[in-house]
Design a protein around this motif. Structure first.
Motif, short mmCIF file in Angstrom:
data_model
loop_
_atom_site.label_atom_id
_atom_site.label_comp_id
_atom_site.label_asym_id
_atom_site.label_seq_id
_atom_site.Cartn_x
_atom_site.Cartn_y
_atom_site.Cartn_z
N TYR A 69 0.84 -1.21 0.00
CA TYR A 69 0.00 0.00 0.00
C TYR A 69 0.87 1.25 0.00
CZ TYR A 69 -2.90 3.70 1.97
OH TYR A 69 -3.52 4.90 2.21
N ARG A 70 1.92 1.27 0.81
CA ARG A 70 2.81 2.43 0.88
C ARG A 70 3.54 2.64 -0.45
NH1 ARG A 70 3.05 4.72 5.78
NH2 ARG A 70 2.52 3.44 7.59
N MET A 73 1.05 4.18 -2.74
CA MET A 73 0.82 5.58 -2.36
C MET A 73 1.99 6.46 -2.80
SD MET A 73 -2.13 5.96 -1.11
CE MET A 73 -1.97 7.58 -0.40
N ARG A 77 1.66 9.46 -5.33
CA ARG A 77 2.08 10.80 -4.89
C ARG A 77 3.07 11.40 -5.87
NH1 ARG A 77 4.14 9.54 -0.18
NH2 ARG A 77 2.12 9.51 0.83
#
Length: 164
Positions: A69-70, A73, A77
């Motif tokens: 997930y990171r 993200m 971003r």
């Protein structure tokens, strides 16, 4: 005391019954109940160990999911920052011309407002001087019983305002 004198005669029988009672308790509790309690404790310990192992596996899976997930993200971003930078450059040029035009208009408005403020300040000071002169005339008349001319009161007020 008769109880103390009987003690040597009944001591052996009381010791015998004491050993029989404790022996019965030992065999009932030690041999009958204790194994059941121990098996329950062992089963509970096994269940706790299994639950801890399952919880550790779930934590490892959750850590892997969180890492994925990171990563997503971070990628999202970065892409958003690239799009925002491109959009900022494009709109920066357009807004720069608008800002210059608005700045010129604001400058003229500010100059006009400053002129109005100076005029209002001058008018207010004149009004304050007039009111202060009238008040000074009235105070001198009431306190000292002397009549002061309007010009002399105005000069005293101007002198006090310039010195203060």
């Amino acid at each position: 005391m008769p109880q103390i004198t009987q003690l040597p005669f009944i001591f052996a029988s009381q010791l015998f019954w004491l050993l029989i009672v404790f022996g019965a308790i030992f065999f009932v509790i030690g041999r009958g109940m204790l194994p059941k309690i121990q098996s329950t404790v062992d089963a509970r310990d096994r269940r706790i160990a299994e639950d801890l192992a399952l919880a550790e596996q779930a934590r490892v899976r959750a850590d892997e999911i969180e890492a994925a997930y990171r990563r997503r993200m971070d990628e999202t971003r970065d892409e958003a920052m690239r799009v925002a930078a491109a959009s900022k450059q494009e709109t920066g040029r357009e807004s720069e011309t608008r800002v210059k035009a608005a700045d010129a208009e604001i400058g003229t408005r500010v100059q006009a407002a400053e002129e109005r403020i100076r005029a209002a300040t001058t008018a207010a000071m004149a009004e304050i001087e007039t009111v202060a002169a009238e008040a000074a005339q009235e105070m001198v008349a009431k306190l000292a019983g002397v009549t002061v001319s309007r010009d002399r009161a105005a000069q005293a007020v101007k002198g006090a305002l310039n010195n203060g």
